[in-house]
Structure formats: C-alpha cells, structure tokens
Write an enzyme that holds these catalytic residues in place. Structure first.
Site, PDB file in Angstrom:
ATOM      1  N   ASP A  51       2.528  -6.839   1.872  1.00  0.00           N
ATOM      2  CA  ASP A  51       3.181  -5.848   2.731  1.00  0.00           C
ATOM      3  C   ASP A  51       2.252  -4.640   2.866  1.00  0.00           C
ATOM      4  O   ASP A  51       2.469  -3.603   2.245  1.00  0.00           O
ATOM      5  CB  ASP A  51       4.538  -5.447   2.144  1.00  0.00           C
ATOM      6  CG  ASP A  51       5.264  -4.403   2.989  1.00  0.00           C
ATOM      7  OD1 ASP A  51       4.940  -4.290   4.191  1.00  0.00           O
ATOM      8  OD2 ASP A  51       6.123  -3.696   2.446  1.00  0.00           O
ATOM      9  N   PHE A  52       1.192  -4.811   3.669  1.00  0.00           N
ATOM     10  CA  PHE A  52       0.243  -3.731   3.924  1.00  0.00           C
ATOM     11  C   PHE A  52       0.581  -3.130   5.286  1.00  0.00           C
ATOM     12  O   PHE A  52       0.446  -3.805   6.315  1.00  0.00           O
ATOM     13  CB  PHE A  52      -1.199  -4.247   3.941  1.00  0.00           C
ATOM     14  CG  PHE A  52      -1.736  -4.665   2.598  1.00  0.00           C
ATOM     15  CD1 PHE A  52      -0.943  -4.627   1.453  1.00  0.00           C
ATOM     16  CD2 PHE A  52      -3.042  -5.111   2.478  1.00  0.00           C
ATOM     17  CE1 PHE A  52      -1.444  -5.017   0.220  1.00  0.00           C
ATOM     18  CE2 PHE A  52      -3.560  -5.504   1.242  1.00  0.00           C
ATOM     19  CZ  PHE A  52      -2.752  -5.463   0.112  1.00  0.00           C
ATOM     20  N   GLU A  53       1.014  -1.894   5.295  1.00  0.00           N
ATOM     21  CA  GLU A  53       1.450  -1.260   6.539  1.00  0.00           C
ATOM     22  C   GLU A  53       0.468  -0.184   6.985  1.00  0.00           C
ATOM     23  O   GLU A  53      -0.254   0.387   6.181  1.00  0.00           O
ATOM     24  CB  GLU A  53       2.865  -0.708   6.356  1.00  0.00           C
ATOM     25  CG  GLU A  53       3.845  -1.794   5.896  1.00  0.00           C
ATOM     26  CD  GLU A  53       5.299  -1.395   5.973  1.00  0.00           C
ATOM     27  OE1 GLU A  53       5.634  -0.460   6.738  1.00  0.00           O
ATOM     28  OE2 GLU A  53       6.116  -2.029   5.276  1.00  0.00           O
ATOM     29  N   MET A  54       0.445   0.031   8.301  1.00  0.00           N
ATOM     30  CA  MET A  54      -0.418   1.034   8.937  1.00  0.00           C
ATOM     31  C   MET A  54      -1.907   0.674   8.814  1.00  0.00           C
ATOM     32  O   MET A  54      -2.756   1.517   8.538  1.00  0.00           O
ATOM     33  CB  MET A  54      -0.141   2.427   8.358  1.00  0.00           C
ATOM     34  CG  MET A  54       1.288   2.904   8.558  1.00  0.00           C
ATOM     35  SD  MET A  54       1.616   4.538   7.864  1.00  0.00           S
ATOM     36  CE  MET A  54       0.589   5.562   8.930  1.00  0.00           C
TER      37      MET A  54
ATOM     38  N   ASN B 189       0.826  -1.215   0.000  1.00  0.00           N
ATOM     39  CA  ASN B 189       0.000   0.000   0.000  1.00  0.00           C
ATOM     40  C   ASN B 189       0.856   1.260   0.000  1.00  0.00           C
ATOM     41  O   ASN B 189       0.408   2.328   0.402  1.00  0.00           O
ATOM     42  CB  ASN B 189      -0.940   0.015   1.211  1.00  0.00           C
ATOM     43  CG  ASN B 189      -0.193   0.056   2.535  1.00  0.00           C
ATOM     44  OD1 ASN B 189       0.840  -0.580   2.694  1.00  0.00           O
ATOM     45  ND2 ASN B 189      -0.715   0.793   3.505  1.00  0.00           N
TER      46      ASN B 189
END
Length: 612
Positions: A209-212, A166
C-alpha cells in the site's frame, strides 16, 4: 433480502409488521441500538420473502431487492405480474452464484480484539490484510504485534496478508518511497526484510500500500514490484497491491501508477474506489457510482479482470458548512453516520445520480454540517457493478469500522472463495479404499501405512511412535516427525492441545498410487526437515452424514459402495500440527509428496471424538 427506505411516520414495529419480520431481526441486521429511525434511512430487511404492498409492481420489488425483473419472474412462476395483490408473497431469488475473492483491511489493535474481529468476519473474507508495517528510506522494516491476528486468520480459513505502507506520522510520504526506490541497496534490503518477515511470522502473502507515488518514480515502482513478486513467487507467496482509482492516464497526481505494468506483475489489485471527496476537499459523495464505473472501465482495459478487487469504503466524512478549505473534516464510519442522523433526527437524502446518501444537521454550537457516507443502497449498487463487469472480487477499508449490513450483502450477491486446502489438490473425498479392508471398515491411509511399514504400536490410550529412529526395509530414517496415535474410546484429544502457536491441518491422500507407492510416500514424509506432529484418531461416523460430506465422488461405484453400508463407517483421521512459522514449508513439503492439507477451526477440532 431487500432494502426498505424509511418513510415519514414509519416505525420499526410498523415496518416489521408489513413484511412479517421480527423487529429484533431488523435491528440486528442493521446494527441499530436505538429505534428512533429517520425518514430516508435504508433498512436491510433480512427476509427472502417479500409481502406485496399497495402500489407495488414486479419492477419496484426488483428495485428494492437489487435483482432483475426477469429473475424475479423466474423465481415466481405461479404469479402473474399484472395481477399482483396486496398480501401476496413474492420469493426473492438467490443470486449468490458469482464466486469472488474478498479482501478486508484491518488495523492491528490488541490480541483479544484481533481474535474477536477475525473470528466474526472470517466467513466473509478470503484474505485479511493486517495493517501495517512501515519501512525506512534504507529498507529497514518496523515490527508489528500481529501473531494473534495471523494465527486467528489461519485458524478460520482466512489467508493473512502482510501489509507494508509508506504511511508516516505526517501522512503518506512520496519522498520516502522515492528515496527507497532510487537506492538499489535499499530496495534489495526491503525485499529481503519482507521475505524474512513473511517466513518468520507465517503470513500467506504480501500487500503493498504505497500511496502518492511520483510520476518520475513510476517505472521504478513497477520494477520494484516485479522484483518483489519474483522473490515471493519462488517462496510460494502472492503479491497483492492497493492502488488509487484512475479514470485516465492524464490525472497529474496519479501518473506514478502504471495500471498496465502493475497489473501484469501482481496477483491481485485492490482499487481504492473512494475519496473522490475527502477530509480536505469540499463536501460531496465519497464514492460516486459514475466515477466508480469509469474506474472499472479504465482498469479492465489494462488489467486482467479476475485480478481486480473493487475496494469499498466503510466510512464517510462530516463537513462543517460553509466549506472552509483550511479545515479538515473528520472521518466517520457508515454505522456512526446513521447513528448521528438518528441522534439529530435528520432526514437522510439519497442522490440517484451518484447513488450516495447524505444528510444535514446542526451541532450543539449552532454549526451546520453535511455528512456523506455509504449505506446498504450505495454498497449494493457497487456490488452490482462487480457482477456486471465480471471482475475478481470485492474489498473494504477497514473492518474495525463496522458495517452490520455488509455480511448480509456479501452473501446476497456473492459466493466468497475460502481457503479449503493447502498443497494444490482439490479436496475430493475423505474416503480411500484399500484392498483387504472390510466394507464396514473403510479406512484412511494412516494405519494402512503403518501396517505396510511394519510399525509397532500399543493402541491403549495414547502411544508414541519412535520418531527418532524408525526402520523400514532395513533403512534407518532419522525423523523430526512425532507420530501420536489416539485410541482412548470417547476421548477428545484436541481439547488438551495448546493452540497458542499451533496450526492444525487434516491430511488427505487423493492420488491413485498403489499401496506400496502410498507406503513409500509416507516413508518420505518421515524425512520432513523440521519438527512437527502427526496425530491419528480413529472415528466412527454415520454413513448418511459421511456420504453427504463428500463434495465430489470419484466414481459411481464409490456411491454404490457407500449406499451398501447400513449404519456407520470406521475411518482414521490424520492431522499435521505445525507452527505458524512452518505453514508454507509444510504445505510445500506435503504438496511435493502428493498429499493435501485442509485447515480446520479450533472449535471443530475440539469436538472430534475418538470412537470405534
């Protein structure tokens, strides 16, 4: 090998003389392009023999070698630890007996750079996560020039992962994820696009790799992963994920990640065990050992240990002092951090509390800086944690940053799992016995099948089988499998193959089928639903070398038979040649028929010579 900390007045020449290691070897192992080392600098000494120095004990040697005192004793049974003398040679024990999965992230650059890096790192990684694909709030997916990376990975027995993130121009976007997760149509569209790209490009599996992630999207995110996992599993792919480090469920900005739920869904979980201090924070250790330990302890209570990969940073940060919260500190690779210290002749300090190196310097404008990074000492401590907690493996962000000591440390602490076969069968032996064969002509299945099926071929040079209308037992098979038999003495068939979009697997049959059952299996192979090539090469090999190449013998009789062969073995080697897009399909097709495929590197293939 062991790690030496530079002392005041040291030089590379003096250190090399101490331990009888050439200076050039020390430079190569540590990536040094200059010789002006600084006090406090960690140097990996690439030797498994330690020469005792004044003041040494088994304890201090074990500390430098990152092994236990007991293992050091066992490796040196003839040495009395209480009677060490200067100049004694102490053997450093080999502790690379812990099998791990290794995952490296890599940002796609150019085809040439991609191929070069993957070739260099391939012995040390199981998976390479190619970075990165982006998605839209409606589930659309970006493109990536990754075909060279995918092909290079497979060619070097590394499994390529498609990485979806993202990350946007303004950073990782919580809003983007939330919009996609809360729209069932967008979720389904994204999953479909991922499956399509994996199949089209020839990826092994997927990395998310989806962060936050927001707390309100926690369950939706886990549900999305479950949906994606189920679809991938049906197609024979795995789902891996990168998650931030958690030490508690009460950290507000990490409540979007349900370790237990995520761990029950994914096949591998890469924990990004770094950035406790980062570009927007006050200065401090990037990956303090106490926090890394707490993260692992938190994770193993919720996730199966063998699914956990400990992520290591190949970078640090360069903060300007005094700290100003309005400034952003630039990142710096571990290797460049050491070079910066050498440039400014800045002493490197090491925090034992956090197992973390750092140094101060003054730039050309008179500004004072502090640099926190990782070195061979701090990375070794984290690798020891992997062994201590018996977790699944290790990973790194990201490979192009470089860390010359990394491969040395990986092979010191671990045995890296590598892709050995496709098709689900363990590679047991490349030898199969058929009744009626002379003991000096122990052959593989391919020509035997042809005899049983009454195939006709002219073995002068290269010959084509009739791949469009092969008849067996009066049954016509319309086959898309093109069979080529190479029998030109001394030729190297693979040197003329265009590898640009091809993957080559060697084909084995380790089943206990009868000859007629084997023939039937091969006739079923002719029904492969997509175009590919099957090459057959007769080769002669030295008996001793051939016997040593067999990792596991089926019976003592087989060993006796091999021992009775005086000089050479004549056998046929059979290869399937397919495209990147068909890797998974051919693997499943062959697995269903009981065959095993082993991936070979291009340079190995090009050295295969026809001989009989």
């Amino acid at each position: 090998m062991f790690i030496y900390t530079v002392q005041q007045g040291d030089s590379l020449y003096r250190i090399g003389s101490k331990y009888s290691v050439p200076v050039e070897q020390i430079r190569l192992a540590n990536g040094l392009n200059q010789v002006n080392i600084v006090p406090g600098q960690a140097l990996l000494i690439p030797s498994y023999t330690y020469i005792v120095q004044p003041g040494d004990s088994f304890y201090t040697i074990a500390q430098m070698a990152y092994v236990s005192v007991e293992s050091l004793r066992r490796a040196n049974p003839s040495i009395n630890p209480a009677r060490l003398q200067v100049g004694m040679r102490v053997r450093i024990p080999n502790i690379s007996n812990y099998n791990v999965t290794s995952l490296g992230y890599y940002s796609i650059r150019t085809p040439e750079a991609d191929q070069r890096l993957i070739t260099d790192f391939s012995p040390y990684i199981t998976y390479i996560a190619l970075f990165e694909y982006h998605f839209s709030n409606e589930g659309g997916l970006s493109t990536l020039n990754d075909l060279t990376g995918i092909k290079s990975a497979w060619s070097h027995r590394v499994k390529p992962l498609m990485t979806i993130t993202n990350l946007t121009k303004s950073g990782f976007s919580s809003q983007l994820i939330s919009q996609m997760l809360n729209n069932s149509t967008a979720r389904n569209t994204l999953i479909n696009r991922i499956l399509q790209e994996v199949s089209t490009k020839g990826y092994d599996s997927v990395n998310i790799d989806f962060e936050m992630i927001l707390e309100k999207d926690r369950d939706l995110f886990t549900g999305f992963l479950r949906e994606l996992r189920d679809r991938l599993k049906l197609a024979g792919h795995l789902l891996t994920i990168a998650v931030p480090p958690k030490t508690s469920d009460n950290i507000p900005w990490l409540k979007g990640y349900d370790y237990g739920g995520i761990g029950s869904v994914v096949d591998l979980m890469f924990i990004m065990a770094y950035d406790w201090h980062h570009s927007a924070s006050e200065p401090g250790p990037v990956a303090p050992i106490n926090e890394v330990r707490r993260t692992i302890q938190f994770a193993i209570d919720r996730v199966p240990r063998k699914k956990i990969l400990l992520g290591l940073p190949l970078y640090g940060y360069d903060w300007t002092l005094p700290y100003n919260p309005k400034t952003i500190a630039p990142g710096i690779s571990n290797q460049n951090a050491v070079r910066l210290a050498m440039k400014h002749q800045a002493e490197i300090h090491y925090s034992k509390e956090y197992e973390s190196p750092y140094f101060y310097y003054v730039d050309g404008q008179g500004n004072r800086h502090v640099v926190g990074f990782e070195d061979a000492r701090s990375i070794s401590k984290k690798m020891q944690l992997i062994r201590e907690f018996q977790i699944g493996g290790v990973g790194a962000w990201q490979l192009s940053l470089g860390f010359p000591e990394g491969p040395w440390l990986l092979t010191k602490f671990f045995h890296i799992k590598k892709l050995e076969s496709i098709g689900g069968n363990k590679i047991i032996s490349s030898l199969l016995l058929f009744s009626g064969n002379c003991v000096k002509e122990v052959r593989r299945f391919s020509f035997f099948y042809f005899r049983v099926l009454s195939y006709k071929t002219n073995l002068k040079g290269v010959s084509m089988m009739d791949n469009l209308a092969t008849k067996t037992n009066k049954e016509e098979i319309q086959s898309k499998l093109m069979i080529q038999v190479f029998d030109e003495q001394g030729s190297y068939p693979f040197r003329s193959l265009d590898f640009s979009n091809k993957i080559v697997f060697e084909m084995f049959d380790y089943t206990l089928r009868t000859p007629l059952e084997k023939a039937d299996a091969f006739s079923q192979l002719l029904k492969v639903p997509f175009e590919c090539n099957l090459w057959i090469l007769p080769v002669t090999e030295e008996t001793l070398a051939y016997q040593q190449a067999i990792p596991e013998l089926k019976s003592a009789a087989l060993l006796d038979m091999l021992s009775s062969i005086k000089d050479t073995i004549q056998r046929d080697r059979t290869f399937i040649i397919t495209t990147l897009q068909q890797i998974k399909s051919i693997a499943k097709f062959c697995k269903d028929l009981g065959f095993t495929l082993k991936n070979l590197e291009q340079r190995e293939l090009e050295n295969i010579r026809v001989s009989y």
